[in-house]
Write an enzyme that holds these catalytic residues in place. Structure first.
Site, PDB file in Angstrom:
ATOM      1  N   GLU A  27       8.380   2.311  16.739  1.00  0.00           N
ATOM      2  CA  GLU A  27       7.734   2.876  15.540  1.00  0.00           C
ATOM      3  C   GLU A  27       6.215   2.744  15.644  1.00  0.00           C
ATOM      4  O   GLU A  27       5.470   3.689  15.350  1.00  0.00           O
ATOM      5  CB  GLU A  27       8.209   2.155  14.273  1.00  0.00           C
ATOM      6  CG  GLU A  27       9.652   2.403  13.914  1.00  0.00           C
ATOM      7  CD  GLU A  27      10.011   1.809  12.556  1.00  0.00           C
ATOM      8  OE1 GLU A  27       9.234   1.951  11.593  1.00  0.00           O
ATOM      9  OE2 GLU A  27      11.083   1.182  12.443  1.00  0.00           O
ATOM     10  N   SER A  69       3.691  -3.431   8.691  1.00  0.00           N
ATOM     11  CA  SER A  69       3.415  -3.512  10.134  1.00  0.00           C
ATOM     12  C   SER A  69       3.084  -2.137  10.718  1.00  0.00           C
ATOM     13  O   SER A  69       2.272  -2.032  11.640  1.00  0.00           O
ATOM     14  CB  SER A  69       4.575  -4.168  10.886  1.00  0.00           C
ATOM     15  OG  SER A  69       5.679  -3.308  10.969  1.00  0.00           O
ATOM     16  N   MET A  71       8.803   2.907  -0.207  1.00  0.00           N
ATOM     17  CA  MET A  71      10.210   3.062  -0.552  1.00  0.00           C
ATOM     18  C   MET A  71      10.390   3.815  -1.868  1.00  0.00           C
ATOM     19  O   MET A  71      11.067   3.348  -2.782  1.00  0.00           O
ATOM     20  CB  MET A  71      10.889   1.693  -0.581  1.00  0.00           C
ATOM     21  CG  MET A  71      10.821   0.972   0.760  1.00  0.00           C
ATOM     22  SD  MET A  71      11.140   2.035   2.184  1.00  0.00           S
ATOM     23  CE  MET A  71      12.514   1.174   2.921  1.00  0.00           C
ATOM     24  N   ARG A  72       9.756   4.979  -1.953  1.00  0.00           N
ATOM     25  CA  ARG A  72       9.931   5.856  -3.116  1.00  0.00           C
ATOM     26  C   ARG A  72      10.021   7.297  -2.641  1.00  0.00           C
ATOM     27  O   ARG A  72       9.289   7.695  -1.727  1.00  0.00           O
ATOM     28  CB  ARG A  72       8.718   5.761  -4.050  1.00  0.00           C
ATOM     29  CG  ARG A  72       8.698   4.577  -4.965  1.00  0.00           C
ATOM     30  CD  ARG A  72       7.416   4.573  -5.765  1.00  0.00           C
ATOM     31  NE  ARG A  72       7.337   5.685  -6.708  1.00  0.00           N
ATOM     32  CZ  ARG A  72       7.930   5.695  -7.900  1.00  0.00           C
ATOM     33  NH1 ARG A  72       8.623   4.671  -8.304  1.00  0.00           N
ATOM     34  NH2 ARG A  72       7.803   6.737  -8.707  1.00  0.00           N
ATOM     35  N   ASN A 115       6.042  10.768   7.383  1.00  0.00           N
ATOM     36  CA  ASN A 115       6.825   9.554   7.137  1.00  0.00           C
ATOM     37  C   ASN A 115       7.396   9.067   8.463  1.00  0.00           C
ATOM     38  O   ASN A 115       7.605   9.860   9.384  1.00  0.00           O
ATOM     39  CB  ASN A 115       7.983   9.859   6.177  1.00  0.00           C
ATOM     40  CG  ASN A 115       8.801   8.620   5.849  1.00  0.00           C
ATOM     41  OD1 ASN A 115       8.260   7.536   5.647  1.00  0.00           O
ATOM     42  ND2 ASN A 115      10.124   8.769   5.802  1.00  0.00           N
ATOM     43  N   HIS A 150      10.760   6.883   9.893  1.00  0.00           N
ATOM     44  CA  HIS A 150      12.075   6.399   9.475  1.00  0.00           C
ATOM     45  C   HIS A 150      12.775   5.762  10.677  1.00  0.00           C
ATOM     46  O   HIS A 150      12.748   6.326  11.776  1.00  0.00           O
ATOM     47  CB  HIS A 150      12.905   7.568   8.928  1.00  0.00           C
ATOM     48  CG  HIS A 150      14.232   7.125   8.409  1.00  0.00           C
ATOM     49  ND1 HIS A 150      14.377   6.454   7.201  1.00  0.00           N
ATOM     50  CD2 HIS A 150      15.484   7.208   8.946  1.00  0.00           C
ATOM     51  CE1 HIS A 150      15.653   6.165   7.018  1.00  0.00           C
ATOM     52  NE2 HIS A 150      16.339   6.605   8.059  1.00  0.00           N
TER      53      HIS A 150
HETATM   54  C1  GAR Z   1       9.948   0.515   8.848  1.00  0.00           C
HETATM   55  O1  GAR Z   1      11.006   0.174   9.688  1.00  0.00           O
HETATM   56  C2  GAR Z   1      10.046   1.967   8.404  1.00  0.00           C
HETATM   57  O2  GAR Z   1      10.528   2.804   9.420  1.00  0.00           O
HETATM   58  C3  GAR Z   1      11.032   1.859   7.265  1.00  0.00           C
HETATM   59  O3  GAR Z   1      10.617   0.711   6.576  1.00  0.00           O
HETATM   60  C4  GAR Z   1      10.045  -0.220   7.499  1.00  0.00           C
HETATM   61  C5  GAR Z   1       8.694  -0.636   6.984  1.00  0.00           C
HETATM   62  O4  GAR Z   1       8.170  -1.650   7.790  1.00  0.00           O
HETATM   63  N1  GAR Z   1      10.992   3.012   6.436  1.00  0.00           N
HETATM   64  C6  GAR Z   1      12.075   3.565   5.867  1.00  0.00           C
HETATM   65  O5  GAR Z   1      13.189   3.080   5.969  1.00  0.00           O
HETATM   66  C7  GAR Z   1      11.806   4.841   5.089  1.00  0.00           C
HETATM   67  N2  GAR Z   1      13.025   5.498   4.726  1.00  0.00           N
HETATM   68  P1  GAR Z   1       6.617  -1.993   7.722  1.00  0.00           P
HETATM   69  O6  GAR Z   1       6.295  -2.212   6.243  1.00  0.00           O
HETATM   70  O7  GAR Z   1       6.473  -3.252   8.508  1.00  0.00           O
HETATM   71  O8  GAR Z   1       5.866  -0.837   8.304  1.00  0.00           O
END
Ligand code: GAR
Length: 204
Positions: free
Chosen positions: A178, A18, A94-95, A111, A113
């Site tokens: 975000e 997203s 997620m790496r 990034n 978060h």
């Molecule tokens: C988001 O909330 C992002 O901030 C988080 O993963 C989600 C991905 O959502 N990222 C982390 O936690 C990184 N440490 P998306 O695939 O819908 O963008």
């Protein structure tokens, strides 16, 4: 920026996508003055890859499961170079990036978060915030180094934690922020009017 044209983003994702979609739609509408060179995933079934294809962006996938980190990261860098990427945007990727990867794009990896870093790095940041009992959490866009969720902070947005919040309700309110914040940060770095003073990102 490659060849005097517009800056080219490489988006790295592992799942839903997203945040990628929020960025991609602004690129398509011209609100963000850049191109998306490639949308890359380390997971074959990532819904974000299908979204990218539907929106007409180039996509690439290499499965990371079972791969050796350095070799895998070298391959991702090769894909990004092949698509002439200048800026790497992690969007739910997620790496942890290897030091070699980070040094290939110095100061050009971002990034997002879902917490107000340095609080609650790592997985399940929204759950961590609820479990800790904080009254305010939010999201952070930061430069990436080889440590987890740790580079200099570009922008943050605060989101109140409500008494009746669940992980789902809190996550969805953070996600709205975000989607706005990441594009704002990208616009800022593309303009280039900032400098680093230690960990501080200062507008110039
Ligand atoms: C988001 O909330 C992002 O901030 C988080 O993963 C989600 C991905 O959502 N990222 C982390 O936690 C990184 N440490 P998306 O695939 O819908 O963008």
């Amino acid at each position: 920026m490659s060849g005097g044209g517009k800056s080219r983003l490489g988006i790295l994702l592992s799942g839903r996508g997203s945040n990628f979609e929020a960025i991609g739609r602004r690129v398509l509408s011209g609100e963000l003055d850049c191109e998306i060179g490639v949308v890359f995933s380390n997971k074959p079934g990532a819904p974000g890859l299908a979204r990218a294809r539907d929106l007409g962006f180039p996509v690439a996938m290499r499965e990371s499961a079972g791969a050796e980190r350095t070799a895998f990261d070298a391959e991702v860098v090769r894909v990004l170079r092949q698509h002439r990427v200048d800026w790497v945007c992690l969007a739910g990727y997620m790496r942890l990036l290897s030091g070699t990867f980070v040094s290939e794009f110095p100061g050009h990896i971002l990034n997002i978060h879902p917490s107000l870093l340095p609080a609650f790095p790592g997985l399940d940041a929204q759950y961590q915030a609820l479990a800790h009992g904080v009254k305010v959490t939010g999201c952070t866009v930061h430069f990436v180094d080889e440590n987890l969720d740790s580079g200099p902070i570009l922008l943050q947005a605060a989101v109140p934690v409500l008494d009746d919040d669940t992980v789902e309700t809190l996550s969805s309110r953070i996600l709205i922020e975000e989607h706005r914040l990441y594009s704002e940060a990208i616009r800022w770095v593309l303009r280039g009017n900032y400098r680093l003073e230690g960990r501080r990102v200062i507008e110039t």
